[in-house]
Design a protein around this motif. Structure first.
Motif, short mmCIF file in Angstrom:
data_model
loop_
_atom_site.label_atom_id
_atom_site.label_comp_id
_atom_site.label_asym_id
_atom_site.label_seq_id
_atom_site.Cartn_x
_atom_site.Cartn_y
_atom_site.Cartn_z
N LYS A 41 27.16 60.76 8.45
CA LYS A 41 25.78 61.10 8.79
C LYS A 41 24.99 61.49 7.53
CE LYS A 41 22.76 62.52 12.04
NZ LYS A 41 22.13 61.70 13.01
N VAL A 42 25.60 62.29 6.67
CA VAL A 42 24.95 62.72 5.44
C VAL A 42 24.73 61.52 4.52
CG1 VAL A 42 25.19 64.15 3.37
CG2 VAL A 42 25.90 65.04 5.60
N VAL A 46 21.25 60.21 2.64
CA VAL A 46 21.11 60.24 1.20
C VAL A 46 21.05 58.83 0.62
CG1 VAL A 46 22.24 60.99 -0.93
CG2 VAL A 46 22.25 62.47 1.06
N ASN A 47 21.71 57.90 1.22
CA ASN A 47 21.78 56.54 0.71
C ASN A 47 20.47 55.77 0.87
OD1 ASN A 47 23.27 54.41 -0.50
ND2 ASN A 47 23.49 53.47 1.52
N ASN A 48 19.65 56.17 1.81
CA ASN A 48 18.39 55.48 2.08
C ASN A 48 17.23 56.26 1.46
OD1 ASN A 48 16.22 54.09 3.06
ND2 ASN A 48 16.79 54.26 5.21
N TRP A 52 14.47 60.31 2.29
CA TRP A 52 14.51 61.49 1.42
C TRP A 52 13.36 62.46 1.71
CZ3 TRP A 52 16.48 60.92 -4.20
CH2 TRP A 52 17.74 60.33 -4.20
N GLN A 53 12.25 61.95 2.19
CA GLN A 53 11.11 62.83 2.46
C GLN A 53 11.41 63.84 3.57
OE1 GLN A 53 8.32 62.86 0.56
NE2 GLN A 53 9.46 61.39 -0.67
N GLU A 54 12.39 63.55 4.41
CA GLU A 54 12.73 64.45 5.50
C GLU A 54 13.30 65.77 5.00
OE1 GLU A 54 15.36 62.48 8.20
OE2 GLU A 54 14.08 60.71 8.32
N PHE A 55 13.99 65.74 3.87
CA PHE A 55 14.63 66.96 3.37
C PHE A 55 14.20 67.33 1.95
CE2 PHE A 55 17.50 63.42 2.53
CZ PHE A 55 17.79 63.57 1.21
N ALA A 65 0.88 64.25 0.46
CA ALA A 65 1.25 63.27 -0.57
C ALA A 65 1.62 61.93 0.10
CB ALA A 65 2.43 63.77 -1.39
N LYS A 66 1.23 60.86 -0.53
CA LYS A 66 1.54 59.53 -0.03
C LYS A 66 2.72 58.96 -0.79
CE LYS A 66 -2.44 58.99 2.31
NZ LYS A 66 -2.46 59.37 3.66
N VAL A 67 3.70 58.46 -0.07
CA VAL A 67 4.88 57.84 -0.67
C VAL A 67 4.90 56.38 -0.25
CG1 VAL A 67 7.39 57.87 -0.81
CG2 VAL A 67 6.13 60.01 -0.57
N THR A 68 4.98 55.49 -1.22
CA THR A 68 5.02 54.06 -0.90
C THR A 68 6.28 53.44 -1.48
OG1 THR A 68 3.75 53.54 -2.89
CG2 THR A 68 2.51 53.87 -0.86
#
Length: 71
Positions: A41-42, A46-48, A52-55, A65-68
């Motif tokens: 699950k971890v 972390v692999n995707n 990453w924005q979730e944590f 902030a905008k992440v593209t």
């Protein structure tokens, strides 16, 4: 009087230089945490890069902030 002040400042500076020179040349910072989840699950989080924005603590500091992603 000025001569005593300059001698005092020179002494403090010399002591500072000696203390800095005696410090080790390298250092190490380690941090660890325990995650109460199965490794699969971890790893999927972390692999995707898109998850990453979730944590991310930086994302929480600026929620607007905008992440593209491209490619």
């Amino acid at each position: 009087m000025l001569k005593k002040i300059l001698i005092g400042l020179g002494t403090v500076f010399a002591i500072f230089l000696v203390i800095v020179a005696l410090q080790p040349a390298d250092f190490r910072v380690e941090r660890s945490t325990v995650i109460s989840a199965p490794p699969s699950k971890v790893f999927s989080k972390v692999n995707n890069l898109r998850t990453w924005q979730e944590f991310s603590p930086w994302a929480k500091l600026d929620p607007n902030a905008k992440v593209t992603f491209s490619g």
